[in-house]
Enzyme design. Sequence first.
Site, PDB file in Angstrom:
ATOM      1  N   VAL A  21       0.823  -1.210   0.000  1.00 39.23           N
ATOM      2  CA  VAL A  21       0.000   0.000   0.000  1.00 39.23           C
ATOM      3  C   VAL A  21       0.860   1.265   0.000  1.00 39.23           C
ATOM      4  O   VAL A  21       0.674   2.158  -0.833  1.00 39.23           O
ATOM      5  CB  VAL A  21      -0.943  -0.001   1.226  1.00 39.23           C
ATOM      6  N   LEU A 162      -7.170  -0.208  -2.925  1.00 38.19           N
ATOM      7  CA  LEU A 162      -6.343  -0.754  -4.000  1.00 38.19           C
ATOM      8  C   LEU A 162      -6.433  -2.262  -4.045  1.00 38.19           C
ATOM      9  O   LEU A 162      -6.402  -2.907  -3.004  1.00 38.19           O
ATOM     10  CB  LEU A 162      -4.871  -0.395  -3.760  1.00 38.19           C
ATOM     11  N   ARG A 163      -6.498  -2.778  -5.266  1.00 42.10           N
ATOM     12  CA  ARG A 163      -6.377  -4.219  -5.414  1.00 42.10           C
ATOM     13  C   ARG A 163      -4.951  -4.508  -5.853  1.00 42.10           C
ATOM     14  O   ARG A 163      -4.433  -3.835  -6.748  1.00 42.10           O
ATOM     15  CB  ARG A 163      -7.350  -4.741  -6.480  1.00 42.10           C
ATOM     16  N   LEU A 279     -18.435 -11.367  -8.780  1.00 45.36           N
ATOM     17  CA  LEU A 279     -19.354 -12.501  -8.845  1.00 45.36           C
ATOM     18  C   LEU A 279     -18.667 -13.675  -9.530  1.00 45.36           C
ATOM     19  O   LEU A 279     -19.332 -14.511 -10.128  1.00 45.36           O
ATOM     20  CB  LEU A 279     -20.631 -12.119  -9.601  1.00 45.36           C
ATOM     21  N   CYS A 289      -5.839  -8.808   2.841  1.00 41.97           N
ATOM     22  CA  CYS A 289      -6.883  -7.912   3.344  1.00 41.97           C
ATOM     23  C   CYS A 289      -8.171  -8.613   3.760  1.00 41.97           C
ATOM     24  O   CYS A 289      -8.562  -8.534   4.926  1.00 41.97           O
ATOM     25  CB  CYS A 289      -7.181  -6.854   2.307  1.00 41.97           C
ATOM     26  N   LYS A 349      -4.228 -14.404  -6.063  1.00 44.28           N
ATOM     27  CA  LYS A 349      -5.014 -14.079  -7.261  1.00 44.28           C
ATOM     28  C   LYS A 349      -4.016 -13.723  -8.354  1.00 44.28           C
ATOM     29  O   LYS A 349      -2.820 -13.532  -8.074  1.00 44.28           O
ATOM     30  CB  LYS A 349      -5.967 -12.922  -7.006  1.00 44.28           C
ATOM     31  N   ARG A 356       0.170 -14.169   0.643  1.00 55.05           N
ATOM     32  CA  ARG A 356      -0.404 -14.091   1.993  1.00 55.05           C
ATOM     33  C   ARG A 356      -1.849 -14.592   1.953  1.00 55.05           C
ATOM     34  O   ARG A 356      -2.632 -14.171   1.116  1.00 55.05           O
ATOM     35  CB  ARG A 356      -0.330 -12.646   2.510  1.00 55.05           C
TER      36      ARG A 356
HETATM   37  C1  UDX Z   1      -1.232  -2.612   4.003  1.00 53.27           C
HETATM   38  C2  UDX Z   1      -1.946  -1.859   5.098  1.00 53.27           C
HETATM   39  O1  UDX Z   1      -1.103  -1.131   5.838  1.00 53.27           O
HETATM   40  C3  UDX Z   1      -2.876  -2.750   5.814  1.00 53.27           C
HETATM   41  O2  UDX Z   1      -3.515  -2.093   6.849  1.00 53.27           O
HETATM   42  C4  UDX Z   1      -3.862  -3.132   4.795  1.00 53.27           C
HETATM   43  O3  UDX Z   1      -4.946  -3.786   5.348  1.00 53.27           O
HETATM   44  C5  UDX Z   1      -3.176  -3.998   3.798  1.00 53.27           C
HETATM   45  O4  UDX Z   1      -2.176  -3.317   3.204  1.00 53.27           O
HETATM   46  P1  UDX Z   1       0.800  -3.843   3.250  1.00 53.27           P
HETATM   47  O5  UDX Z   1       1.246  -2.632   2.505  1.00 53.27           O
HETATM   48  O6  UDX Z   1       0.312  -5.003   2.492  1.00 53.27           O
HETATM   49  O7  UDX Z   1      -0.288  -3.419   4.331  1.00 53.27           O
HETATM   50  O8  UDX Z   1       1.842  -4.271   4.334  1.00 53.27           O
HETATM   51  P2  UDX Z   1       3.325  -4.731   4.200  1.00 53.27           P
HETATM   52  O9  UDX Z   1       3.606  -5.137   2.801  1.00 53.27           O
HETATM   53  O10 UDX Z   1       3.518  -5.646   5.330  1.00 53.27           O
HETATM   54  O11 UDX Z   1       4.117  -3.380   4.453  1.00 53.27           O
HETATM   55  C6  UDX Z   1       4.197  -2.691   5.638  1.00 53.27           C
HETATM   56  C7  UDX Z   1       5.560  -1.994   5.683  1.00 53.27           C
HETATM   57  O12 UDX Z   1       5.643  -1.206   6.855  1.00 53.27           O
HETATM   58  C8  UDX Z   1       6.757  -2.940   5.704  1.00 53.27           C
HETATM   59  O13 UDX Z   1       7.665  -2.595   4.691  1.00 53.27           O
HETATM   60  C9  UDX Z   1       7.369  -2.728   7.094  1.00 53.27           C
HETATM   61  O14 UDX Z   1       8.769  -2.898   7.115  1.00 53.27           O
HETATM   62  C10 UDX Z   1       6.944  -1.310   7.392  1.00 53.27           C
HETATM   63  N1  UDX Z   1       6.905  -0.962   8.814  1.00 53.27           N
HETATM   64  C11 UDX Z   1       6.270  -1.751   9.703  1.00 53.27           C
HETATM   65  C12 UDX Z   1       7.512   0.212   9.242  1.00 53.27           C
HETATM   66  O15 UDX Z   1       8.104   0.946   8.448  1.00 53.27           O
HETATM   67  N2  UDX Z   1       7.438   0.557  10.557  1.00 53.27           N
HETATM   68  C13 UDX Z   1       6.826  -0.234  11.485  1.00 53.27           C
HETATM   69  O16 UDX Z   1       6.792   0.112  12.663  1.00 53.27           O
HETATM   70  C14 UDX Z   1       6.224  -1.426  11.031  1.00 53.27           C
HETATM   71  C1  UDX Z   2      -8.982  -6.141  -1.749  1.00 57.65           C
HETATM   72  C2  UDX Z   2     -10.040  -5.084  -2.110  1.00 57.65           C
HETATM   73  O1  UDX Z   2     -10.618  -5.385  -3.393  1.00 57.65           O
HETATM   74  C3  UDX Z   2      -9.428  -3.704  -2.114  1.00 57.65           C
HETATM   75  O2  UDX Z   2     -10.425  -2.733  -2.348  1.00 57.65           O
HETATM   76  C4  UDX Z   2      -8.781  -3.468  -0.753  1.00 57.65           C
HETATM   77  O3  UDX Z   2      -8.181  -2.218  -0.703  1.00 57.65           O
HETATM   78  C5  UDX Z   2      -7.763  -4.537  -0.454  1.00 57.65           C
HETATM   79  O4  UDX Z   2      -8.401  -5.816  -0.509  1.00 57.65           O
HETATM   80  P1  UDX Z   2      -7.050  -7.452  -2.993  1.00 57.65           P
HETATM   81  O5  UDX Z   2      -6.893  -8.204  -1.712  1.00 57.65           O
HETATM   82  O6  UDX Z   2      -5.834  -6.937  -3.668  1.00 57.65           O
HETATM   83  O7  UDX Z   2      -8.022  -6.195  -2.783  1.00 57.65           O
HETATM   84  O8  UDX Z   2      -7.761  -8.410  -4.041  1.00 57.65           O
HETATM   85  P2  UDX Z   2      -9.212  -8.591  -4.682  1.00 57.65           P
HETATM   86  O9  UDX Z   2      -9.102  -8.363  -6.127  1.00 57.65           O
HETATM   87  O10 UDX Z   2     -10.254  -7.872  -3.951  1.00 57.65           O
HETATM   88  O11 UDX Z   2      -9.411 -10.175  -4.461  1.00 57.65           O
HETATM   89  C6  UDX Z   2      -9.438 -10.729  -3.150  1.00 57.65           C
HETATM   90  C7  UDX Z   2      -9.673 -12.209  -3.219  1.00 57.65           C
HETATM   91  O12 UDX Z   2     -10.981 -12.496  -3.687  1.00 57.65           O
HETATM   92  C8  UDX Z   2      -8.721 -12.954  -4.164  1.00 57.65           C
HETATM   93  O13 UDX Z   2      -8.339 -14.171  -3.581  1.00 57.65           O
HETATM   94  C9  UDX Z   2      -9.567 -13.178  -5.403  1.00 57.65           C
HETATM   95  O14 UDX Z   2      -9.161 -14.283  -6.158  1.00 57.65           O
HETATM   96  C10 UDX Z   2     -10.938 -13.393  -4.777  1.00 57.65           C
HETATM   97  N1  UDX Z   2     -12.058 -13.079  -5.691  1.00 57.65           N
HETATM   98  C11 UDX Z   2     -12.247 -11.803  -6.137  1.00 57.65           C
HETATM   99  C12 UDX Z   2     -12.949 -14.074  -6.050  1.00 57.65           C
HETATM  100  O15 UDX Z   2     -12.812 -15.237  -5.633  1.00 57.65           O
HETATM  101  N2  UDX Z   2     -14.008 -13.749  -6.874  1.00 57.65           N
HETATM  102  C13 UDX Z   2     -14.215 -12.491  -7.329  1.00 57.65           C
HETATM  103  O16 UDX Z   2     -15.198 -12.275  -8.057  1.00 57.65           O
HETATM  104  C14 UDX Z   2     -13.311 -11.482  -6.956  1.00 57.65           C
END
Ligand code: UDX
Ligand code: UDX
Length: 478
Positions: A21, A162-163, A279, A289, A349, A356
């Site tokens: 993110v 974001l997806r 769907l 997420c 996906k 994860r």
């Molecule tokens: C994000 C959002 O923050 C989470 O809430 C959302 O639901 C999913 O996406 P994501 O970007 O996927 O998480 O997390 P991750 O890839 O684990 O990155 C987090 C980063 O924060 C890592 O690079 C980690 O090193 C950093 N971090 C963590 C810091 O810089 N300071 C800290 O204290 C802890």
């Molecule tokens: C999701 C949300 O879409 C996004 O808005 C939020 O910010 C972060 O979480 P992401 O986890 O990147 O995004 O993936 P997404 O495209 O939503 O898919 C999530 C899971 O659902 C995947 O495992 C995907 O394969 C599954 N999926 C999605 C289905 O099984 N069927 C669908 O029709 C859509």
Amino acid sequence: MHRLESMSNPIQIAVVGTGYVGLVAAVCFVEMGHSVVCVDIDEAKIAALKSGHTLIHELHLPELLERYRNTRIRFTTNLAEAICASDAIFIAVGTPQSETGDADLSYVESVAREIASSLTTYKVIVEKSTVPVYTNEWIRRTIESNGIARSLFDVVSNPEFLREGTAVTDFLHPDRIVVGSDSEAAAALLERIYAPLTSGAYYDRPGAIPGRCTATSPPPLLLTSTKSAELIKHASNAFLALKISFINTVSNLCEATDANIEQVARGMGLDNRIGPRFLSPGIGYGGSCFPKDIAAFRYVAEQLGIDFNLLAEVEKINTEQKKRFLARVRSALGTLSGKRIAVLGLAFKGGTDDVRESPAIDLVELLLAEGCSIAAFDPAAMQRAQEEVPAGPQMQYVDDAYTAAANADALLVLTDWPQFAAIDLKLLHHAMKVPIVVDGRNLFDPKVMQQYGFTYISIGRPSVQHSRALELAASQTF
Ligand code: UDX
Ligand code: UDX
């Protein structure tokens, strides 16, 4: 604000956390014309980013990082310095699921404390990570309890939608931008940050990342209270997960009645009130997420005395969907023990290297526990998958789909990569020992699969049998 003005009004931004993110947000803010300093506690990550490695598989990210690496984006591990240099500080550190199901906010807390120790002039702190309702207030109190005057900061909620895989396009072409703020000054700063998008100016720029928004149809910015913004994020993810569990259950009904889920989903989706997206039936949702956010939202409801058991059902259906898929593989093969299975897809996906909470990884683990040997291929997630399921005598990682299929008793499609749908079916058939394909993502047309001589089992659609495949499967059963 005037269109041109909104493109030439750069803000100094700090983004804390350079994960899926944070990094996308940072690079997109720069693309929108702002200057960004990215902070992370992970020194190796910062070093890699400085040298131009994005570390994650995300469309458009490498080219944008390369474009701005030596200009308006920089990377550091020094949070205090980044805070000093910025007007807005976006918190994008992880919020993993704790043992009790609620969101673990310890990373957010440690960042909030560090911000508190460095605040000397007014800053807007923006919570970007997905957090439960009341977190905004809690961050504010945490900073205040560190002796910082209320006039020196505001805390705003700006959830991301974001997806993974399409995150850059989602960021620059959002359906909506949600800003939860209880302060007018802070809301105004966020409006300035997003003005290049909301004014439409960005979309007129040469070289802008293409997508659904245009200068004449820019995205709306919705101003809400902080608590509403926090709830919008959790409620949106929960609703999308609910939609997936719903269609998965309907797909099971289709299997029981010989109906076709594609026709049913299309018939439902044409209703504007329902809409066609999310769907697609499959092997259940995964990712960083949905699973954790549904658990956290359920926990929040429980704490507030609200019955939201609907979400427990959503989770239960999701778990059952994987088991049901495994049962179908078992029934296609007679017995699993000793079988050689080709696995296409390990990411949660298509379009990402993220494993994860990947249902594909869960299924691989279940198959290994049943005594199968696996040859797996994923276009992007091989390295991350090996960290979860190490290679060994029963678990092989191979370089392409045809090598995975070589001598296989069945092939499973577990991730919806577009490249899998374009596979040469003749070559695939030729490679396999028994031409059985169990498709957890409905990537192929059953009729075409039958023509190529496969027994083909997919989700919510009538299976097609090929007699030769059946004969071979029967001869391998004992
Ligand atoms: C994000 C959002 O923050 C989470 O809430 C959302 O639901 C999913 O996406 P994501 O970007 O996927 O998480 O997390 P991750 O890839 O684990 O990155 C987090 C980063 O924060 C890592 O690079 C980690 O090193 C950093 N971090 C963590 C810091 O810089 N300071 C800290 O204290 C802890
Ligand atoms: C999701 C949300 O879409 C996004 O808005 C939020 O910010 C972060 O979480 P992401 O986890 O990147 O995004 O993936 P997404 O495209 O939503 O898919 C999530 C899971 O659902 C995947 O495992 C995907 O394969 C599954 N999926 C999605 C289905 O099984 N069927 C669908 O029709 C859509």
